[in-house]
Design an enzyme around this catalytic site. Structure first.
Site, PDB file in Angstrom:
ATOM      1  N   LYS A 148       1.868  -3.825   6.698  1.00 46.89           N
ATOM      2  CA  LYS A 148       2.300  -3.799   5.283  1.00 46.89           C
ATOM      3  C   LYS A 148       3.806  -3.621   5.218  1.00 46.89           C
ATOM      4  CE  LYS A 148      -1.629  -4.434   3.400  1.00 46.89           C
ATOM      5  NZ  LYS A 148      -1.880  -5.735   2.808  1.00 46.89           N
ATOM      6  N   TYR A 158      -2.148  -1.151  10.979  1.00 51.17           N
ATOM      7  CA  TYR A 158      -2.398  -1.702   9.645  1.00 51.17           C
ATOM      8  C   TYR A 158      -1.232  -1.384   8.711  1.00 51.17           C
ATOM      9  CZ  TYR A 158      -3.905  -1.757   4.803  1.00 51.17           C
ATOM     10  OH  TYR A 158      -3.947  -1.968   3.447  1.00 51.17           O
ATOM     11  N   PHE A 197      -2.480   2.682  -4.646  1.00 52.48           N
ATOM     12  CA  PHE A 197      -2.942   3.979  -4.149  1.00 52.48           C
ATOM     13  C   PHE A 197      -4.411   3.806  -3.753  1.00 52.48           C
ATOM     14  CE2 PHE A 197       0.694   6.805  -4.141  1.00 52.48           C
ATOM     15  CZ  PHE A 197       1.635   5.856  -4.494  1.00 52.48           C
ATOM     16  N   SER A 254       0.834  -1.196   0.000  1.00 51.84           N
ATOM     17  CA  SER A 254       0.000   0.000   0.000  1.00 51.84           C
ATOM     18  C   SER A 254       0.868   1.244   0.000  1.00 51.84           C
ATOM     19  CB  SER A 254      -0.849  -0.020   1.277  1.00 51.84           C
ATOM     20  OG  SER A 254      -1.426   1.233   1.501  1.00 51.84           O
ATOM     21  N   ARG A 314      -9.244  14.425  10.042  1.00 49.41           N
ATOM     22  CA  ARG A 314      -9.242  13.103  10.665  1.00 49.41           C
ATOM     23  C   ARG A 314      -7.800  12.827  11.118  1.00 49.41           C
ATOM     24  NH1 ARG A 314     -11.082   8.080   6.882  1.00 49.41           N
ATOM     25  NH2 ARG A 314      -9.234   8.734   5.760  1.00 49.41           N
TER      26      ARG A 314
HETATM   27  P1  NAD Z   1     -11.099  -6.929   1.217  1.00 46.10           P
HETATM   28  O1  NAD Z   1     -11.303  -6.932   2.682  1.00 46.10           O
HETATM   29  O2  NAD Z   1     -12.255  -6.657   0.342  1.00 46.10           O
HETATM   30  O3  NAD Z   1     -10.440  -8.310   0.749  1.00 46.10           O
HETATM   31  C1  NAD Z   1      -9.615  -9.087   1.591  1.00 46.10           C
HETATM   32  C2  NAD Z   1     -10.149 -10.523   1.542  1.00 46.10           C
HETATM   33  O4  NAD Z   1      -9.331 -11.342   2.373  1.00 46.10           O
HETATM   34  C3  NAD Z   1     -11.579 -10.631   2.095  1.00 46.10           C
HETATM   35  O5  NAD Z   1     -12.365 -11.358   1.173  1.00 46.10           O
HETATM   36  C4  NAD Z   1     -11.436 -11.380   3.424  1.00 46.10           C
HETATM   37  O6  NAD Z   1     -12.551 -12.187   3.691  1.00 46.10           O
HETATM   38  C5  NAD Z   1     -10.164 -12.184   3.177  1.00 46.10           C
HETATM   39  N1  NAD Z   1      -9.363 -12.487   4.379  1.00 46.10           N
HETATM   40  C6  NAD Z   1      -8.998 -11.635   5.377  1.00 46.10           C
HETATM   41  N2  NAD Z   1      -8.230 -12.293   6.276  1.00 46.10           N
HETATM   42  C7  NAD Z   1      -8.101 -13.577   5.833  1.00 46.10           C
HETATM   43  C8  NAD Z   1      -7.442 -14.726   6.317  1.00 46.10           C
HETATM   44  N3  NAD Z   1      -6.762 -14.695   7.460  1.00 46.10           N
HETATM   45  N4  NAD Z   1      -7.535 -15.865   5.617  1.00 46.10           N
HETATM   46  C9  NAD Z   1      -8.243 -15.924   4.460  1.00 46.10           C
HETATM   47  N5  NAD Z   1      -8.889 -14.868   3.947  1.00 46.10           N
HETATM   48  C10 NAD Z   1      -8.821 -13.696   4.621  1.00 46.10           C
HETATM   49  O7  NAD Z   1      -9.917  -5.899   0.914  1.00 46.10           O
HETATM   50  P2  NAD Z   1      -9.392  -5.331  -0.464  1.00 46.10           P
HETATM   51  O8  NAD Z   1      -9.730  -3.900  -0.536  1.00 46.10           O
HETATM   52  O9  NAD Z   1      -9.765  -6.238  -1.580  1.00 46.10           O
HETATM   53  O10 NAD Z   1      -7.823  -5.415  -0.208  1.00 46.10           O
HETATM   54  C11 NAD Z   1      -7.051  -6.531  -0.628  1.00 46.10           C
HETATM   55  C12 NAD Z   1      -5.625  -6.337  -0.141  1.00 46.10           C
HETATM   56  O11 NAD Z   1      -5.120  -5.106  -0.642  1.00 46.10           O
HETATM   57  C13 NAD Z   1      -5.502  -6.255   1.379  1.00 46.10           C
HETATM   58  O12 NAD Z   1      -4.303  -6.911   1.763  1.00 46.10           O
HETATM   59  C14 NAD Z   1      -5.398  -4.773   1.632  1.00 46.10           C
HETATM   60  O13 NAD Z   1      -4.693  -4.495   2.816  1.00 46.10           O
HETATM   61  C15 NAD Z   1      -4.630  -4.300   0.407  1.00 46.10           C
HETATM   62  N6  NAD Z   1      -4.850  -2.873   0.095  1.00 46.10           N
HETATM   63  C16 NAD Z   1      -6.129  -2.397  -0.049  1.00 46.10           C
HETATM   64  C17 NAD Z   1      -6.341  -1.045  -0.294  1.00 46.10           C
HETATM   65  C18 NAD Z   1      -7.729  -0.490  -0.431  1.00 46.10           C
HETATM   66  O14 NAD Z   1      -7.879   0.732  -0.317  1.00 46.10           O
HETATM   67  N7  NAD Z   1      -8.746  -1.286  -0.679  1.00 46.10           N
HETATM   68  C19 NAD Z   1      -5.236  -0.173  -0.418  1.00 46.10           C
HETATM   69  C20 NAD Z   1      -3.944  -0.693  -0.289  1.00 46.10           C
HETATM   70  C21 NAD Z   1      -3.765  -2.060  -0.023  1.00 46.10           C
HETATM   71  N1  UFG Z   2     -12.343  11.525   3.609  1.00 42.90           N
HETATM   72  C1  UFG Z   2     -13.345  12.423   3.957  1.00 42.90           C
HETATM   73  N2  UFG Z   2     -14.499  11.914   4.481  1.00 42.90           N
HETATM   74  C2  UFG Z   2     -14.721  10.584   4.663  1.00 42.90           C
HETATM   75  C3  UFG Z   2     -13.694   9.686   4.306  1.00 42.90           C
HETATM   76  C4  UFG Z   2     -12.519  10.189   3.789  1.00 42.90           C
HETATM   77  O1  UFG Z   2     -13.180  13.623   3.815  1.00 42.90           O
HETATM   78  O2  UFG Z   2     -15.792  10.213   5.160  1.00 42.90           O
HETATM   79  C5  UFG Z   2     -11.111  12.054   3.016  1.00 42.90           C
HETATM   80  C6  UFG Z   2      -9.847  11.723   3.808  1.00 42.90           C
HETATM   81  O3  UFG Z   2      -9.615  12.712   4.789  1.00 42.90           O
HETATM   82  C7  UFG Z   2      -8.788  11.700   2.714  1.00 42.90           C
HETATM   83  C8  UFG Z   2      -9.552  11.181   1.487  1.00 42.90           C
HETATM   84  O4  UFG Z   2     -10.930  11.405   1.762  1.00 42.90           O
HETATM   85  O5  UFG Z   2      -8.350  13.008   2.432  1.00 42.90           O
HETATM   86  C9  UFG Z   2      -9.348   9.689   1.237  1.00 42.90           C
HETATM   87  O6  UFG Z   2      -9.631   8.968   2.427  1.00 42.90           O
HETATM   88  P1  UFG Z   2      -9.817   7.372   2.431  1.00 42.90           P
HETATM   89  O7  UFG Z   2     -10.144   6.981   3.833  1.00 42.90           O
HETATM   90  O8  UFG Z   2     -10.748   6.966   1.357  1.00 42.90           O
HETATM   91  O9  UFG Z   2      -8.366   6.848   2.005  1.00 42.90           O
HETATM   92  P2  UFG Z   2      -6.942   7.075   2.671  1.00 42.90           P
HETATM   93  O10 UFG Z   2      -6.075   7.747   1.647  1.00 42.90           O
HETATM   94  O11 UFG Z   2      -7.029   7.687   3.998  1.00 42.90           O
HETATM   95  O12 UFG Z   2      -6.453   5.556   2.886  1.00 42.90           O
HETATM   96  C10 UFG Z   2      -6.610   4.587   1.872  1.00 42.90           C
HETATM   97  C11 UFG Z   2      -6.814   3.216   2.496  1.00 42.90           C
HETATM   98  C12 UFG Z   2      -5.582   2.788   3.226  1.00 42.90           C
HETATM   99  C13 UFG Z   2      -4.405   2.845   2.299  1.00 42.90           C
HETATM  100  C14 UFG Z   2      -4.267   4.229   1.707  1.00 42.90           C
HETATM  101  C15 UFG Z   2      -3.151   4.274   0.694  1.00 42.90           C
HETATM  102  O13 UFG Z   2      -7.906   3.238   3.391  1.00 42.90           O
HETATM  103  O14 UFG Z   2      -5.730   1.447   3.631  1.00 42.90           O
HETATM  104  O15 UFG Z   2      -5.482   4.587   1.043  1.00 42.90           O
HETATM  105  O16 UFG Z   2      -3.318   3.285  -0.236  1.00 42.90           O
HETATM  106  F1  UFG Z   2      -3.289   2.557   3.015  1.00 42.90           F
END
Ligand code: NAD
Ligand code: UFG
Length: 343
Positions: A152, A148, A177, A123, A296
């Site tokens: 990573k 969290y 991102f 991430s 936040r």
């Molecule tokens: P998500 O929660 O939708 O998907 C994760 C999946 O993993 C879920 O289906 C959950 O049931 C499964 N899971 C969790 N723990 C498990 C375990 N111990 N064993 C088996 N299955 C398990 O999340 P996502 O948004 O699809 O994210 C996928 C990956 O990408 C995650 O590792 C997350 O940290 C990373 N990531 C996500 C974002 C984002 O903004 N969505 C940003 C950066 C990184």
């Molecule tokens: N924001 C608001 N109101 C809300 C939610 C978010 O104003 O209700 C704003 C936040 O302050 C930020 C922007 O919207 O400026 C994006 O916020 P998100 O919570 O959607 O995303 P972040 O960039 O904070 O974090 C996300 C994921 C993290 C990941 C990161 C970088 O949640 O897991 O992107 O990939 F690590």
């Protein structure tokens, strides 16, 4: 055969569509902690292809061994993990156990079965707060602001140490991102549990009337309109990046080049919270009531990618723009609503 951990989640499900459409055989392990089994049928409906799902935990080495014994796994795409930033500060031990320990089990089983190719979901959070934008992969990493983010960072370090100890591994760390949007069919997308933490699901739930208004966190950031700037990427573009990463590993294997590579997956564009809200309202012709509130805690001003390396080395290119992301997010939200939440 490709093993996709967490394959029924938000990014995993879109990546499965890419892999199945490209002709890969896949199997999935998911413990349904943050998704539901019906996602499997949605993926089958979109692709017309079937695949095996093991309902279980990556912490369960016995099950993982079974998966590797029953299937010839060539590579793993590792999504499984817990991802709620706020929750990770409340239950840090669960986050370290699930994400870090879960990954250790997976890597041990992979090693035992001589499967040494992995693509890992990292991430942009590992960059922390940085003055210089856009972010390049070689930027010095700052301490994460929450457990969290630290999981990573730890997993990245574990994979780097593993590669140093045995350079026959093929490892790709993908630093995502901000993924938003949904598959154009409206069948799969992001369904957060409870009150959404992330901006786009909060916007769609406000637009549909499930929330009264959106809280915009802070208007005094050092950005063009004072609200936080991020690099939002359509989840289908992000998913395609995984296919390209897998192909890179396959090519490296053919040429006998073992490698650990790191790539940013973003568009390279920074949009503010108000840019997103205004675009969403315009392209979907719907109002999103909002109010400006305090910042936040832990949020940074601005974060966007330099995605040149992924472009040059993987051929990565985003096809979807912000309007597409806003339209597809809304389409998915409306579908869930129309389906009484069953979709
Ligand atoms: P998500 O929660 O939708 O998907 C994760 C999946 O993993 C879920 O289906 C959950 O049931 C499964 N899971 C969790 N723990 C498990 C375990 N111990 N064993 C088996 N299955 C398990 O999340 P996502 O948004 O699809 O994210 C996928 C990956 O990408 C995650 O590792 C997350 O940290 C990373 N990531 C996500 C974002 C984002 O903004 N969505 C940003 C950066 C990184
Ligand atoms: N924001 C608001 N109101 C809300 C939610 C978010 O104003 O209700 C704003 C936040 O302050 C930020 C922007 O919207 O400026 C994006 O916020 P998100 O919570 O959607 O995303 P972040 O960039 O904070 O974090 C996300 C994921 C993290 C990941 C990161 C970088 O949640 O897991 O992107 O990939 F690590």
């Amino acid at each position: 055969m490709i093993l996709v951990t967490g394959g029924l989640g938000y990014i995993g499900s879109h990546t499965l569509v890419e892999l199945l459409n490209a002709g890969y055989d896949v199997c999935v392990i998911d413990n349904l902690a943050n998704t539901t089994i019906d996602v499997k049928d949605k993926i089958k409906k979109i692709t017309g292809k079937d695949f095996k799902v093991y309902i279980g935990d990556i912490l369960d080495e016995k099950l993982e061994n079974q998966i590797f014994e029953e299937n010839k796994i060539d590579a793993v795409i590792h999504f499984a993990g817990l991802k709620a930033v706020g929750e990770s500060s409340v239950i840090p031990l669960e986050y370290y156990r699930n994400n870090v320990e879960g990954t250790l089990h997976l890597l041990e089983v992979m090693k035992k079965h001589d499967c040494k190719s992995i693509v890992f979901s990292s991430s942009a959070t590992v960059y922390g707060s940085q003055e210089v934008q856009p972010l390049k992969e070689d930027a010095p990493l700052m301490d994460a602001t929450n457990p969290y983010g630290r999981t990573k960072r730890f997993i990245e370090d574990i994979l780097k140490d593993l590669y140093k100890s045995d350079n026959s591994w093929h490892i790709i760390l993908l630093r995502y991102f901000n993924p938003i949007g949904a598959h154009e069919s409206g069948l799969i997308g992001e369904k957060p549990n409870g009150i959404p933490n992330n901006l786009m699901p909060y916007i769609t739930q406000t637009a549909i009337g499930a929330r009264e208004y959106l809280n915009v966190f802070g208007s005094d950031y050092k950005t063009h309109d004072g609200t936080g700037v991020r690099d939002y990427i359509h989840v289908c573009d992000l998913a395609h990046g995984h296919l390209l990463a897998l192909r890179k590993i396959e090519k490296d294997k053919e040429r006998n080049i073992a490698k650990l590579d790191i790539y940013n997956l973003g568009t390279g564009n920074g949009y503010s919270v108000l840019d997103i809200v205004n675009t969403f309202m315009k392209v979907n012709n719907i109002n999103v009531p909002y109010r400006i509130v305090d910042r936040r805690p832990g949020d940074i001003d601005c974060c966007y990618a330099d995605a040149t390396k992924a472009h040059n080395e993987l051929g990565f290119k985003c096809e979807k723009n912000l309007a597409d992301m806003c339209k597809d997010s809304w389409n998915f939200q409306k579908n869930i609503k129309d389906d009484g939440g069953q979709n």
